[in-house]
Scaffold this motif. Sequence first.
Motif, PDB file in Angstrom:
ATOM      1  N   ALA A 125       0.829  -1.209   0.000  1.00 13.71           N
ATOM      2  CA  ALA A 125       0.000   0.000   0.000  1.00 13.71           C
ATOM      3  C   ALA A 125       0.856   1.250   0.000  1.00 13.71           C
ATOM      4  CB  ALA A 125      -0.928  -0.007   1.206  1.00 13.71           C
ATOM      5  N   VAL A 130      -3.354   2.298  -3.406  1.00 14.48           N
ATOM      6  CA  VAL A 130      -4.508   1.409  -3.267  1.00 14.48           C
ATOM      7  C   VAL A 130      -5.634   1.855  -4.195  1.00 14.48           C
ATOM      8  CG1 VAL A 130      -4.059   0.670  -0.893  1.00 14.48           C
ATOM      9  CG2 VAL A 130      -5.312   2.787  -1.295  1.00 14.48           C
ATOM     10  N   VAL A 132      -9.619   2.127  -4.657  1.00 15.01           N
ATOM     11  CA  VAL A 132     -10.652   2.377  -3.642  1.00 15.01           C
ATOM     12  C   VAL A 132     -12.031   2.429  -4.281  1.00 15.01           C
ATOM     13  CG1 VAL A 132     -11.519   4.116  -2.014  1.00 15.01           C
ATOM     14  CG2 VAL A 132      -9.082   3.589  -2.077  1.00 15.01           C
ATOM     15  N   LEU A 166     -14.508  -4.167   3.703  1.00 16.80           N
ATOM     16  CA  LEU A 166     -13.247  -4.503   3.049  1.00 16.80           C
ATOM     17  C   LEU A 166     -13.359  -5.809   2.263  1.00 16.80           C
ATOM     18  CD1 LEU A 166     -10.773  -3.494   5.882  1.00 16.80           C
ATOM     19  CD2 LEU A 166     -10.969  -2.411   3.641  1.00 16.80           C
ATOM     20  N   ASP A 175      -8.822  -2.570  -3.375  1.00 12.34           N
ATOM     21  CA  ASP A 175      -7.986  -2.782  -2.194  1.00 12.34           C
ATOM     22  C   ASP A 175      -8.600  -2.224  -0.926  1.00 12.34           C
ATOM     23  OD1 ASP A 175      -5.842  -3.848  -3.789  1.00 12.34           O
ATOM     24  OD2 ASP A 175      -5.313  -1.781  -4.338  1.00 12.34           O
ATOM     25  N   ASP A 176      -9.378  -1.151  -1.049  1.00 11.21           N
ATOM     26  CA  ASP A 176      -9.827  -0.446   0.147  1.00 11.21           C
ATOM     27  C   ASP A 176     -11.136   0.279  -0.140  1.00 11.21           C
ATOM     28  OD1 ASP A 176      -9.742   0.690   2.783  1.00 11.21           O
ATOM     29  OD2 ASP A 176      -7.555   0.653   2.676  1.00 11.21           O
ATOM     30  N   GLY A 189     -12.097   5.843   5.752  1.00 11.83           N
ATOM     31  CA  GLY A 189     -11.930   4.452   5.382  1.00 11.83           C
ATOM     32  C   GLY A 189     -12.215   3.556   6.566  1.00 11.83           C
ATOM     33  N   SER A 192      -8.771   4.006   8.121  1.00 15.74           N
ATOM     34  CA  SER A 192      -7.933   5.128   7.690  1.00 15.74           C
ATOM     35  C   SER A 192      -8.730   6.420   7.626  1.00 15.74           C
ATOM     36  CB  SER A 192      -7.334   4.836   6.305  1.00 15.74           C
ATOM     37  OG  SER A 192      -8.363   4.651   5.352  1.00 15.74           O
TER      38      SER A 192
END
Length: 289
Positions: A125, A130, A132, A166, A175-176, A189, A192
């Motif tokens: 990452a 990433v 998204v 996720l 990825d996210d 996130g 995050s």
Amino acid sequence: MSDSILLTLDGTQHDADAPFLHADDLAAVRGDGVFETLLVRAGRARGVRLHLERLARSATAMELPAPDPDEWRAAVENAVKLWTAEHGTSDEALLRLVYTRGREHGYAPTAYLTVERVPERVASARADGVSVVTLDRGFSIDLAARAPWQLLGAKTLSYATNMAALRHAASEGYDDVIFVSSEGAVLEGPRSTVVAVYGDSLVTPPTEIGILASTTAQAVFDLADAEGWKTKVEILRPEDLVAADSVWLVSSVTLAARVTHLNRYVMPVPADADRFSDLVDRAIAAEDN
């Protein structure tokens, strides 16, 4: 044989491969507790003060007894010392602080720390960024004010929804995740905080809309202010992210992961991407955090 360290606040090191929690601990049966995750780099836990302050705020929101910051700080130092004695200072580690309501029938709170290797996904990452997908979080930005019992600003152990998001993202090839509110405002996130870069300006969403106060973003914005960046806390929408020079998912362990794709849109690669990631690295190295 586990490569982890398990430590209680009294300084006792436990076998990380042996049973530890009681089956009726409310952390296990109801997710009734709070936690913090810190990065251990070069033999030192990063952002200890900020994380302990947030642990205390989360405990207050959960109506848990106030954690003793000196006791927790000593435990953090002990845990890092044990890890570096075994592994040296060259490898990064993930240090987790866990504080639960304890057993179901009126026992004292449970408190412990674990240290383990940083997950493999972190290096990827940081280096490659990433992809998204934006997902509806299912609430309005005024929910935190209207319903404080939702604990939207506390870092609780109830992460089932975040982990489900996720998994859903992975099934769709991403990825996210960046959550959005029912009005379409950018939230955060699952693990995050969102930071958008526009030239010399950094922008992140306000915590009042129901997101966690990021220790890493706070450290970054403090340093950025001192170095002449413009910093703003304001509501963002997905179209604002598309218009940014770059968008980052910032967290205590991954630090800075650049968003390479937002839904199916390919984000531009900024010429000075290293400038922001370097800012994050230096911010978390500050001794007073």
